[in-house]
Design an enzyme around this catalytic site. Structure first.
Site, mmCIF file in Angstrom:
data_model
loop_
_atom_site.group_PDB
_atom_site.id
_atom_site.type_symbol
_atom_site.label_atom_id
_atom_site.label_comp_id
_atom_site.label_asym_id
_atom_site.label_seq_id
_atom_site.Cartn_x
_atom_site.Cartn_y
_atom_site.Cartn_z
ATOM 1 N N GLY A 45 53.983 29.176 3.187
ATOM 2 C CA GLY A 45 54.372 29.585 4.536
ATOM 3 C C GLY A 45 53.128 29.823 5.373
ATOM 4 N N THR A 82 51.477 27.958 7.592
ATOM 5 C CA THR A 82 51.172 27.158 8.786
ATOM 6 C C THR A 82 51.555 27.837 10.091
ATOM 7 O OG1 THR A 82 53.297 26.026 8.606
ATOM 8 C CG2 THR A 82 51.404 24.973 7.555
ATOM 9 N N SER A 138 59.397 43.279 3.131
ATOM 10 C CA SER A 138 59.696 43.699 4.501
ATOM 11 C C SER A 138 60.118 45.162 4.495
ATOM 12 C CB SER A 138 60.854 42.852 5.041
ATOM 13 O OG SER A 138 61.336 43.400 6.232
ATOM 14 N N TYR A 166 69.319 39.458 3.195
ATOM 15 C CA TYR A 166 67.867 39.546 3.389
ATOM 16 C C TYR A 166 67.341 40.874 2.817
ATOM 17 C CZ TYR A 166 63.330 39.601 5.788
ATOM 18 O OH TYR A 166 61.984 39.661 6.076
ATOM 19 N N SER A 167 68.019 41.985 3.140
ATOM 20 C CA SER A 167 67.605 43.296 2.596
ATOM 21 C C SER A 167 67.609 43.257 1.080
ATOM 22 C CB SER A 167 68.567 44.397 3.037
ATOM 23 O OG SER A 167 68.634 44.463 4.423
ATOM 24 N N THR A 168 68.646 42.638 0.525
ATOM 25 C CA THR A 168 68.785 42.576 -0.928
ATOM 26 C C THR A 168 67.616 41.813 -1.543
ATOM 27 O OG1 THR A 168 71.163 42.510 -0.600
ATOM 28 C CG2 THR A 168 70.381 41.896 -2.781
HETATM 29 N N1 LIG Z 1 58.055 38.419 11.609
HETATM 30 C C1 LIG Z 1 58.498 39.578 11.167
HETATM 31 O O1 LIG Z 1 58.842 40.479 11.948
HETATM 32 C C2 LIG Z 1 58.584 39.835 9.682
HETATM 33 C C3 LIG Z 1 58.739 41.159 9.241
HETATM 34 C C4 LIG Z 1 58.830 41.402 7.878
HETATM 35 C C5 LIG Z 1 58.735 40.351 6.977
HETATM 36 N N2 LIG Z 1 58.596 39.073 7.436
HETATM 37 C C6 LIG Z 1 58.529 37.990 6.442
HETATM 38 O O2 LIG Z 1 57.288 37.312 6.590
HETATM 39 C C7 LIG Z 1 57.447 35.932 6.262
HETATM 40 C C8 LIG Z 1 56.911 35.090 7.407
HETATM 41 O O3 LIG Z 1 57.662 35.416 8.557
HETATM 42 P P1 LIG Z 1 57.259 34.856 9.993
HETATM 43 O O4 LIG Z 1 58.013 35.632 10.988
HETATM 44 O O5 LIG Z 1 55.777 34.724 10.063
HETATM 45 O O6 LIG Z 1 57.947 33.405 9.891
HETATM 46 P P2 LIG Z 1 57.729 32.078 10.748
HETATM 47 O O7 LIG Z 1 57.066 32.374 12.047
HETATM 48 O O8 LIG Z 1 59.071 31.416 10.749
HETATM 49 O O9 LIG Z 1 56.741 31.238 9.810
HETATM 50 C C9 LIG Z 1 57.178 30.895 8.526
HETATM 51 C C10 LIG Z 1 56.167 30.018 7.812
HETATM 52 O O10 LIG Z 1 56.709 29.712 6.513
HETATM 53 C C11 LIG Z 1 56.910 28.300 6.366
HETATM 54 N N3 LIG Z 1 58.105 28.157 5.529
HETATM 55 C C12 LIG Z 1 59.342 28.658 5.744
HETATM 56 N N4 LIG Z 1 60.161 28.340 4.734
HETATM 57 C C13 LIG Z 1 59.418 27.627 3.838
HETATM 58 C C14 LIG Z 1 59.696 27.011 2.593
HETATM 59 N N5 LIG Z 1 60.911 27.054 2.045
HETATM 60 N N6 LIG Z 1 58.690 26.384 1.939
HETATM 61 C C15 LIG Z 1 57.460 26.322 2.480
HETATM 62 N N7 LIG Z 1 57.131 26.871 3.655
HETATM 63 C C16 LIG Z 1 58.102 27.521 4.326
HETATM 64 C C17 LIG Z 1 57.012 27.793 7.821
HETATM 65 O O11 LIG Z 1 56.646 26.438 7.997
HETATM 66 P P3 LIG Z 1 57.755 25.260 7.906
HETATM 67 O O12 LIG Z 1 58.912 25.693 8.769
HETATM 68 O O13 LIG Z 1 57.051 24.031 8.390
HETATM 69 O O14 LIG Z 1 58.124 25.169 6.460
HETATM 70 C C18 LIG Z 1 55.961 28.680 8.492
HETATM 71 O O15 LIG Z 1 54.651 28.216 8.158
HETATM 72 C C19 LIG Z 1 58.918 35.734 5.952
HETATM 73 O O16 LIG Z 1 59.095 35.781 4.559
HETATM 74 C C20 LIG Z 1 59.590 36.910 6.636
HETATM 75 O O17 LIG Z 1 60.788 37.267 6.010
HETATM 76 C C21 LIG Z 1 58.493 38.795 8.764
#
Ligand SMILES: NC(=O)c1ccc[n+]([C@@H]2O[C@H](COP(=O)([O-])OP(=O)(O)OC[C@H]3O[C@@H](n4cnc5c(N)ncnc54)[C@H](OP(=O)(O)O)[C@@H]3O)[C@@H](O)[C@H]2O)c1
Length: 257
Positions: A20, A22, A150, A164-166
């Site tokens: 993830g 990128t 998270s 998601y929480s789970t």
């Molecule tokens: N943003 C928040 O507020 C927040 C808070 C707590 C936790 N999180 C967690 O942090 C993580 C990142 O969140 P984010 O908000 O930064 O997400 P994001 O902006 O959607 O970025 C997600 C990244 O993961 C890649 N990705 C998604 N599914 C994938 C898969 N199955 N295999 C390989 N790459 C994958 C995406 O690229 P592609 O789409 O090209 O695959 C992208 O590079 C997540 O697990 C999310 O649950 C986020």
């Protein structure tokens, strides 16, 4: 005698893999590692996103690579990891960031398929990629693993999907169990529990909703991806050697006790 701390913080030359990696928090981690002089390897599904990030980092003189892989798919993970292992032989740092959040229907409307999808996205993805890199870390007696959880996995949230929480709570169990297994091998395993962070995914919500979330946070604003990447970077440094099985809350004071 002047005490030096440089050996505790430098990751220069280390091989750092970010799933993830990128966009969003993972993208900021790839960027941070590259700028610290590591060999930064990002995994994501969309090659265009990967190419954009790598081209930008390379044009600034950093070393960055991209592999297209869906981390929920075992065959793709095995294929990608064998390419990485063939080229570098090991990774020093593994950040399992790939995963995601889904909107929240009440339990009566959550399907078994939706539950399984969330499990694969947030837990199986971390399990699969970690499993293939462990033996190279054990052989070298060194490794830093950080798993994305998270605040929602810590305490639940009324507007966050039940599944998601789970799964984010599941990531914490995975992290602690793995930390205990790997502690004798010089490998640390920690989790990060961010609060709402401004990423492409979070920004799909309305500004009104984001502002209301910000007001509910003690520091009165959302996190930046740089703040999350900085916390993750700390857990990946050589000097974080006595921190394992920890959950680092990066949530502006919305801590859970
Ligand atoms: N943003 C928040 O507020 C927040 C808070 C707590 C936790 N999180 C967690 O942090 C993580 C990142 O969140 P984010 O908000 O930064 O997400 P994001 O902006 O959607 O970025 C997600 C990244 O993961 C890649 N990705 C998604 N599914 C994938 C898969 N199955 N295999 C390989 N790459 C994958 C995406 O690229 P592609 O789409 O090209 O695959 C992208 O590079 C997540 O697990 C999310 O649950 C986020």
């Amino acid at each position: 005698m002047t005490r030096s701390f440089d050996h505790l913080t430098s990751i220069r030359g280390q091989v750092a893999l970010v799933t993830g990696g990128t966009a969003g928090i993972g993208g900021a981690c790839t960027e941070r590692f590259a700028r610290e002089g590591a060999v930064a390897i990002a995994i994501g599904r969309d090659p265009a996103k990967g190419a954009r990030l790598v081209n930008r980092l390379e044009s600034e003189g950093n070393e960055a690579y991209f592999y297209s892989c869906d981390c929920t798919q075992e065959k793709q993970v095995l294929n990608t990891s064998s390419q990485i292992l063939e080229r570098w032989g090991y990774v020093d740092i593994l950040c399992n960031i790939a995963g995601g959040w889904i909107e929240a229907p009440p339990i009566e409307e959550v399907t078994t398929d939706a539950l399984r999808h969330s499990f694969d996205w947030n837990v199986t993805s971390k399990f699969l990629i970690t499993k293939v890199f462990i033996s190279s870390m054990k052989a070298r007696g060194y490794g830093r693993i950080v798993n994305m959880s998270s605040t929602t996995g810590r305490r639940g949230r009324v507007d966050a999907a039940l599944q998601y929480s789970t799964m984010e709570a599941g990531v914490l169990g995975f992290t602690r169990a793995l930390a205990l297994q790997l502690a004798p091998h010089g490998i640390t395993v920690n989790a990060i529990a961010p609060g709402t962070t401004r990423t492409p995914r979070a920004e799909r919500h309305s500004e009104e909703r984001l502002a209301s979330t910000a007001r509910s946070i003690p520091v009165q604003r959302l996190a930046t991806v740089e703040e999350q990447a900085h916390a993750i970077w700390y857990l990946c440094t050589p000097g974080a050697s006595y921190t394992t099985g920890a959950i680092l809350d990066v949530n502006g004071g919305s801590w859970t006790g």
